[in-house]
Write a protein that holds these residues in place. Sequence first.
Motif, PDB file in Angstrom:
ATOM      1  N   ASP A 147       0.810  -1.221   0.000  1.00 47.67           N
ATOM      2  CA  ASP A 147       0.000   0.000   0.000  1.00 47.67           C
ATOM      3  C   ASP A 147       0.846   1.276   0.000  1.00 47.67           C
ATOM      4  N   SER A 148       2.134   1.145  -0.296  1.00 43.31           N
ATOM      5  CA  SER A 148       3.080   2.274  -0.394  1.00 43.31           C
ATOM      6  C   SER A 148       3.359   2.947   0.946  1.00 43.31           C
ATOM      7  N   LEU A 149       3.174   2.210   2.046  1.00 43.63           N
ATOM      8  CA  LEU A 149       3.503   2.737   3.370  1.00 43.63           C
ATOM      9  C   LEU A 149       3.866   1.573   4.283  1.00 43.63           C
ATOM     10  N   VAL A 150       5.028   1.656   4.924  1.00 44.90           N
ATOM     11  CA  VAL A 150       5.417   0.643   5.902  1.00 44.90           C
ATOM     12  C   VAL A 150       4.816   1.069   7.232  1.00 44.90           C
ATOM     13  N   ASP A 151       3.810   0.319   7.692  1.00 46.58           N
ATOM     14  CA  ASP A 151       3.074   0.729   8.890  1.00 46.58           C
ATOM     15  C   ASP A 151       2.498  -0.481   9.620  1.00 46.58           C
ATOM     16  N   GLY A 152       1.465  -0.241  10.418  1.00 47.00           N
ATOM     17  CA  GLY A 152       0.852  -1.286  11.237  1.00 47.00           C
ATOM     18  C   GLY A 152       0.293  -2.451  10.446  1.00 47.00           C
ATOM     19  N   SER A 153      -0.180  -2.206   9.221  1.00 49.20           N
ATOM     20  CA  SER A 153      -0.694  -3.301   8.394  1.00 49.20           C
ATOM     21  C   SER A 153       0.406  -4.302   8.090  1.00 49.20           C
ATOM     22  N   ASP A 154       1.591  -3.774   7.781  1.00 53.27           N
ATOM     23  CA  ASP A 154       2.730  -4.652   7.504  1.00 53.27           C
ATOM     24  C   ASP A 154       3.179  -5.367   8.776  1.00 53.27           C
ATOM     25  N   LEU A 155       3.102  -4.670   9.894  1.00 57.99           N
ATOM     26  CA  LEU A 155       3.436  -5.279  11.189  1.00 57.99           C
ATOM     27  C   LEU A 155       2.522  -6.471  11.457  1.00 57.99           C
ATOM     28  N   GLY A 156       1.235  -6.342  11.087  1.00 56.45           N
ATOM     29  CA  GLY A 156       0.282  -7.442  11.265  1.00 56.45           C
ATOM     30  C   GLY A 156       0.718  -8.695  10.521  1.00 56.45           C
ATOM     31  N   PHE A 157       1.257  -8.517   9.309  1.00 54.45           N
ATOM     32  CA  PHE A 157       1.738  -9.663   8.541  1.00 54.45           C
ATOM     33  C   PHE A 157       2.907 -10.344   9.248  1.00 54.45           C
ATOM     34  N   VAL A 158       3.817  -9.543   9.802  1.00 56.27           N
ATOM     35  CA  VAL A 158       4.973 -10.109  10.499  1.00 56.27           C
ATOM     36  C   VAL A 158       4.514 -10.882  11.735  1.00 56.27           C
ATOM     37  N   LEU A 159       3.627 -10.282  12.530  1.00 52.61           N
ATOM     38  CA  LEU A 159       3.182 -10.938  13.762  1.00 52.61           C
ATOM     39  C   LEU A 159       2.351 -12.184  13.485  1.00 52.61           C
ATOM     40  N   SER A 160       1.489 -12.128  12.460  1.00 48.72           N
ATOM     41  CA  SER A 160       0.657 -13.304  12.169  1.00 48.72           C
ATOM     42  C   SER A 160       1.454 -14.427  11.500  1.00 48.72           C
ATOM     43  N   GLY A 161       2.586 -14.096  10.889  1.00 48.77           N
ATOM     44  CA  GLY A 161       3.411 -15.110  10.252  1.00 48.77           C
ATOM     45  C   GLY A 161       4.561 -15.585  11.115  1.00 48.77           C
ATOM     46  N   TRP A 162       4.571 -15.205  12.398  1.00 44.24           N
ATOM     47  CA  TRP A 162       5.686 -15.495  13.307  1.00 44.24           C
ATOM     48  C   TRP A 162       5.973 -16.988  13.365  1.00 44.24           C
ATOM     49  N   GLY A 163       7.235 -17.347  13.260  1.00 46.70           N
ATOM     50  CA  GLY A 163       7.643 -18.747  13.359  1.00 46.70           C
ATOM     51  C   GLY A 163       8.312 -19.226  12.087  1.00 46.70           C
ATOM     52  N   ALA A 194      -5.217  -8.794   1.990  1.00 44.03           N
ATOM     53  CA  ALA A 194      -5.571  -9.123   3.376  1.00 44.03           C
ATOM     54  C   ALA A 194      -5.596 -10.626   3.635  1.00 44.03           C
ATOM     55  N   SER A 195      -5.706 -11.431   2.585  1.00 47.64           N
ATOM     56  CA  SER A 195      -5.757 -12.889   2.770  1.00 47.64           C
ATOM     57  C   SER A 195      -4.453 -13.444   3.327  1.00 47.64           C
ATOM     58  N   GLY A 196      -3.343 -12.721   3.095  1.00 47.83           N
ATOM     59  CA  GLY A 196      -2.040 -13.215   3.532  1.00 47.83           C
ATOM     60  C   GLY A 196      -1.471 -14.284   2.612  1.00 47.83           C
ATOM     61  N   LEU A 197      -2.139 -14.520   1.492  1.00 54.24           N
ATOM     62  CA  LEU A 197      -1.696 -15.518   0.525  1.00 54.24           C
ATOM     63  C   LEU A 197      -1.138 -14.824  -0.711  1.00 54.24           C
ATOM     64  N   PRO A 198      -0.203 -15.470  -1.408  1.00 57.36           N
ATOM     65  CA  PRO A 198       0.327 -14.846  -2.623  1.00 57.36           C
ATOM     66  C   PRO A 198      -0.742 -14.766  -3.710  1.00 57.36           C
ATOM     67  N   TRP A 199      -0.690 -13.694  -4.500  1.00 53.62           N
ATOM     68  CA  TRP A 199      -1.685 -13.460  -5.545  1.00 53.62           C
ATOM     69  C   TRP A 199      -1.461 -14.365  -6.759  1.00 53.62           C
ATOM     70  N   ARG A 200      -0.210 -14.515  -7.187  1.00 54.13           N
ATOM     71  CA  ARG A 200       0.074 -15.243  -8.427  1.00 54.13           C
ATOM     72  C   ARG A 200       1.086 -16.341  -8.139  1.00 54.13           C
ATOM     73  N   VAL A 201       0.737 -17.583  -8.478  1.00 52.61           N
ATOM     74  CA  VAL A 201       1.608 -18.728  -8.223  1.00 52.61           C
ATOM     75  C   VAL A 201       1.661 -19.611  -9.461  1.00 52.61           C
ATOM     76  N   ARG A 202       2.632 -20.537  -9.484  1.00 47.82           N
ATOM     77  CA  ARG A 202       2.709 -21.550 -10.535  1.00 47.82           C
ATOM     78  C   ARG A 202       2.704 -22.912  -9.853  1.00 47.82           C
ATOM     79  N   ASP A 203       1.728 -23.743 -10.215  1.00 56.59           N
ATOM     80  CA  ASP A 203       1.628 -25.085  -9.666  1.00 56.59           C
ATOM     81  C   ASP A 203       2.864 -25.886 -10.075  1.00 56.59           C
TER      82      ASP A 203
END
Length: 200
Positions: free
Chosen positions: A64-80, A113-122
């Motif tokens: 979203d062109s800003l490093v902020d709390g939204s990005d922090l949420g990704f780090v905390l929810s992906g911890w481990g 917001a899903s936390g999943l990658p948008w484009r993948v290759r099987d």
Amino acid sequence: MKIHHFGSSFAVVALALCSIEQAAQAQCKADLIVDGVVDGADLAALLTAWGTTSDPLGCDINGDSLVDGSDLGFVLSGWGSCPPPTQLWATILQWNPSQAVVTNVTLRNAITASGLPWRVRDNASNIEMLLVPAGIFTMGCSTSTTYPNCNSHETPLHQVTLSAFYMGRYEVTQAQWTAVIGSNPSYFQGQTNSPSRSVE
């Protein structure tokens, strides 16, 4: 790469590591320093870039062109630990949706917001796929001036909730179908005058 001390040199290293193309190399979105684990090093990298609007370092996880709390949420929810590459069914091609392709802002936000990658290759079929985020829609027929009668199999009108899923970006070719299924049931097979033909 593990970083074992904290200090000014750590901040420089952390910022430099954020610039690695995490969408292509990281096994999980919040693994900013691409070491297979989301931990304090990734958190420090994010906090060092906090408030950056142009994000030349690549730490803007949600795009979203800003490093902020939204990005922090990704780090905390992906911890481990991140899943090892051998357990991934697909190769990540692009984390965040392209604005040129996904023009609807609400849909772009839902994908991010899903936390999943948008484009993948099987990995098994090499078929490129795009994420369809979870959502709710109303299924069935309701009478209107355009459609005055509903068939019995179209009623009752009801809400359906779908989990996120991946869909092929392009039509499945006969070669792809055969590679996965092992046979080709299409009546039209072999070379045709059309540039491509899907399984029919």
